[in-house]
Design a protein around this motif. Sequence first.
Motif, PDB file in Angstrom:
ATOM      1  N   LEU A 176       0.824  -1.205   0.000  1.00  0.00           N
ATOM      2  CA  LEU A 176       0.000   0.000   0.000  1.00  0.00           C
ATOM      3  C   LEU A 176       0.859   1.256   0.000  1.00  0.00           C
ATOM      4  CD1 LEU A 176      -2.686   1.552   0.296  1.00  0.00           C
ATOM      5  CD2 LEU A 176      -2.459   1.238   2.768  1.00  0.00           C
ATOM      6  N   LEU A 177       1.863   1.316   0.885  1.00  0.00           N
ATOM      7  CA  LEU A 177       2.681   2.525   0.979  1.00  0.00           C
ATOM      8  C   LEU A 177       3.469   2.770  -0.302  1.00  0.00           C
ATOM      9  CD1 LEU A 177       4.005   2.621   4.651  1.00  0.00           C
ATOM     10  CD2 LEU A 177       1.978   3.686   3.649  1.00  0.00           C
ATOM     11  N   SER A 178       3.894   1.719  -0.960  1.00  0.00           N
ATOM     12  CA  SER A 178       4.568   1.897  -2.249  1.00  0.00           C
ATOM     13  C   SER A 178       3.622   2.501  -3.276  1.00  0.00           C
ATOM     14  CB  SER A 178       5.104   0.548  -2.746  1.00  0.00           C
ATOM     15  OG  SER A 178       6.113   0.060  -1.888  1.00  0.00           O
ATOM     16  N   THR A 179       2.365   2.046  -3.272  1.00  0.00           N
ATOM     17  CA  THR A 179       1.364   2.593  -4.185  1.00  0.00           C
ATOM     18  C   THR A 179       1.056   4.051  -3.855  1.00  0.00           C
ATOM     19  OG1 THR A 179       0.359   0.424  -4.525  1.00  0.00           O
ATOM     20  CG2 THR A 179      -1.016   2.341  -4.993  1.00  0.00           C
ATOM     21  N   LEU A 180       0.941   4.356  -2.563  1.00  0.00           N
ATOM     22  CA  LEU A 180       0.636   5.729  -2.160  1.00  0.00           C
ATOM     23  C   LEU A 180       1.787   6.679  -2.481  1.00  0.00           C
ATOM     24  CD1 LEU A 180      -1.218   5.176   1.237  1.00  0.00           C
ATOM     25  CD2 LEU A 180      -2.134   5.247  -1.089  1.00  0.00           C
ATOM     26  N   PHE A 181       3.013   6.199  -2.365  1.00  0.00           N
ATOM     27  CA  PHE A 181       4.155   7.028  -2.755  1.00  0.00           C
ATOM     28  C   PHE A 181       4.071   7.358  -4.245  1.00  0.00           C
ATOM     29  CE2 PHE A 181       8.406   7.347  -4.598  1.00  0.00           C
ATOM     30  CZ  PHE A 181       8.891   8.450  -3.908  1.00  0.00           C
ATOM     31  N   HIS A 182       3.759   6.363  -5.042  1.00  0.00           N
ATOM     32  CA  HIS A 182       3.665   6.558  -6.493  1.00  0.00           C
ATOM     33  C   HIS A 182       2.610   7.605  -6.844  1.00  0.00           C
ATOM     34  CE1 HIS A 182       3.516   5.598 -10.770  1.00  0.00           C
ATOM     35  NE2 HIS A 182       2.203   5.406 -10.654  1.00  0.00           N
ATOM     36  N   HIS A 183       1.504   7.624  -6.089  1.00  0.00           N
ATOM     37  CA  HIS A 183       0.393   8.519  -6.398  1.00  0.00           C
ATOM     38  C   HIS A 183       0.419   9.823  -5.596  1.00  0.00           C
ATOM     39  CE1 HIS A 183      -1.658   5.819  -9.098  1.00  0.00           C
ATOM     40  NE2 HIS A 183      -1.720   4.856  -8.204  1.00  0.00           N
ATOM     41  N   GLU A 184       1.474  10.060  -4.829  1.00  0.00           N
ATOM     42  CA  GLU A 184       1.562  11.270  -4.002  1.00  0.00           C
ATOM     43  C   GLU A 184       0.334  11.404  -3.090  1.00  0.00           C
ATOM     44  OE1 GLU A 184       4.002  14.698  -6.119  1.00  0.00           O
ATOM     45  OE2 GLU A 184       2.291  14.124  -7.365  1.00  0.00           O
ATOM     46  N   ILE A 199       8.564   2.147   9.183  1.00  0.00           N
ATOM     47  CA  ILE A 199       7.787   3.348   8.879  1.00  0.00           C
ATOM     48  C   ILE A 199       8.685   4.576   8.834  1.00  0.00           C
ATOM     49  CG2 ILE A 199       6.071   4.957   9.832  1.00  0.00           C
ATOM     50  CD1 ILE A 199       4.798   2.604   8.425  1.00  0.00           C
ATOM     51  N   LEU A 200       9.642   4.660   9.723  1.00  0.00           N
ATOM     52  CA  LEU A 200      10.501   5.843   9.754  1.00  0.00           C
ATOM     53  C   LEU A 200      11.605   5.785   8.718  1.00  0.00           C
ATOM     54  CD1 LEU A 200       8.961   6.237  12.456  1.00  0.00           C
ATOM     55  CD2 LEU A 200      11.098   7.099  13.420  1.00  0.00           C
ATOM     56  N   ASN A 201      12.192   4.607   8.508  1.00  0.00           N
ATOM     57  CA  ASN A 201      13.472   4.567   7.796  1.00  0.00           C
ATOM     58  C   ASN A 201      13.494   3.749   6.514  1.00  0.00           C
ATOM     59  OD1 ASN A 201      14.833   6.210   9.735  1.00  0.00           O
ATOM     60  ND2 ASN A 201      14.888   4.434  11.112  1.00  0.00           N
ATOM     61  N   ASN A 202      12.366   3.185   6.101  1.00  0.00           N
ATOM     62  CA  ASN A 202      12.363   2.466   4.828  1.00  0.00           C
ATOM     63  C   ASN A 202      12.803   3.422   3.715  1.00  0.00           C
ATOM     64  OD1 ASN A 202      11.011   1.590   2.155  1.00  0.00           O
ATOM     65  ND2 ASN A 202      10.871  -0.233   3.449  1.00  0.00           N
ATOM     66  N   PRO A 203      13.793   3.033   2.894  1.00  0.00           N
ATOM     67  CA  PRO A 203      14.332   3.976   1.906  1.00  0.00           C
ATOM     68  C   PRO A 203      13.368   4.332   0.780  1.00  0.00           C
ATOM     69  CG  PRO A 203      15.286   1.786   1.618  1.00  0.00           C
ATOM     70  CD  PRO A 203      14.517   1.747   2.902  1.00  0.00           C
ATOM     71  N   SER A 204      12.319   3.538   0.588  1.00  0.00           N
ATOM     72  CA  SER A 204      11.377   3.803  -0.501  1.00  0.00           C
ATOM     73  C   SER A 204      10.192   4.648  -0.081  1.00  0.00           C
ATOM     74  CB  SER A 204      10.866   2.475  -1.077  1.00  0.00           C
ATOM     75  OG  SER A 204      11.920   1.735  -1.637  1.00  0.00           O
ATOM     76  N   TYR A 205       9.662   4.394   1.142  1.00  0.00           N
ATOM     77  CA  TYR A 205       8.446   5.100   1.550  1.00  0.00           C
ATOM     78  C   TYR A 205       8.494   5.638   2.970  1.00  0.00           C
ATOM     79  CZ  TYR A 205       7.575   0.343   3.315  1.00  0.00           C
ATOM     80  OH  TYR A 205       7.701  -0.869   3.927  1.00  0.00           O
ATOM     81  N   GLY A 206       9.591   5.448   3.682  1.00  0.00           N
ATOM     82  CA  GLY A 206       9.672   5.861   5.079  1.00  0.00           C
ATOM     83  C   GLY A 206       9.623   7.369   5.260  1.00  0.00           C
ATOM     84  N   LEU A 207       9.301   7.781   6.484  1.00  0.00           N
ATOM     85  CA  LEU A 207       9.165   9.205   6.777  1.00  0.00           C
ATOM     86  C   LEU A 207      10.454   9.973   6.525  1.00  0.00           C
ATOM     87  CD1 LEU A 207       7.064   9.031  10.075  1.00  0.00           C
ATOM     88  CD2 LEU A 207       6.254   9.543   7.768  1.00  0.00           C
TER      89      LEU A 207
END
Length: 332
Positions: free
Chosen positions: A272-280, A314-322
Amino acid sequence: MPERDTLYTSGRFLLSRSGTKVILRGVNLPLLDDWAFPPSNYLSAVAQSHANAVRIQWYVNYGDADRPAYSLSDLDNVLTQCAQAEMIPILMLADLTCAADTSLLNSELVSWWTSSDVVAVLAKHAAYLVINLANEVGFYHWAGDSQAVLDAYCADYATAFQSIRSQGLNCPIMVDAPDCGTSLDVFLAVGQQLIESDPQQNILLSAHAYWAGYDGMPFIQQCVNAALPIVFGEIANRQDEVVDGQTVFGFYCLDGTGEGVTPANGFTYQALLSTLFHHETGWLAWSWGPDECAARMLSTDGTSAALSPYGEDILNNPSYGLATTSHRHMLL
């Protein structure tokens, strides 16, 4: 472009007062479930997470006489601390969590939002505040896909919008999807109607991704195509379930680790977070803590030094983290 008085929506995006795109990336803070509040809170630790928004749990009536007293002065202080840390405060009332009947919005909650002492606090912070009118109120699919129920959902929210706007509060109002926030598809049917029923047309539409038994992923692209201002007010790594009449906290595993029951649909929050990153598209993780499910707390003790495996991701994932994707904006 002249600066606006509040944050505002345009198409599917939230914008700053100066018109800059704001993509919410943050956390939920169950403030009143922490009985050490007041005077303590975890905001200084949350600020170190790189979050640009924090969804704050509040209650008109906590419902437990043993809960230490809290006041509007305490809320005022929390909103000030959020602004000082450049984290957009999203103030949510949790009294009616997962209530089926949206008429309760107007009979039980709106009088709080529109009382003079509350309005004075909210107006003080209106330039950077988001009002999350009620947490997860209203059923639709869970009420048999009733058109009458859906019509009431829209009408009851429209009445609440009118009441709040009549007090001069023009900041964005966040509306949770029906069925404990899960039913994203409902916004494809009535999202624009909800927006147009607000005198300010300043609405955010919020889904909660507890999707072990609901496949909401295909609806994300459809919401993007419809230019709806969607945000995910809660995402999590675990989902509760009622088993034999009792709530089992963290029953479903939403992170692919298998530490719990794996959803048959294969849903994971990481996808989900990867998809949300893609769609801003914005999102807020549940939760910093406290929580009945220990694995679902981002921090094991409320400090920034004690991240759980979920919190670390959630904080540090390099693709979608905060740390990678959250961008702050000056609020004061």
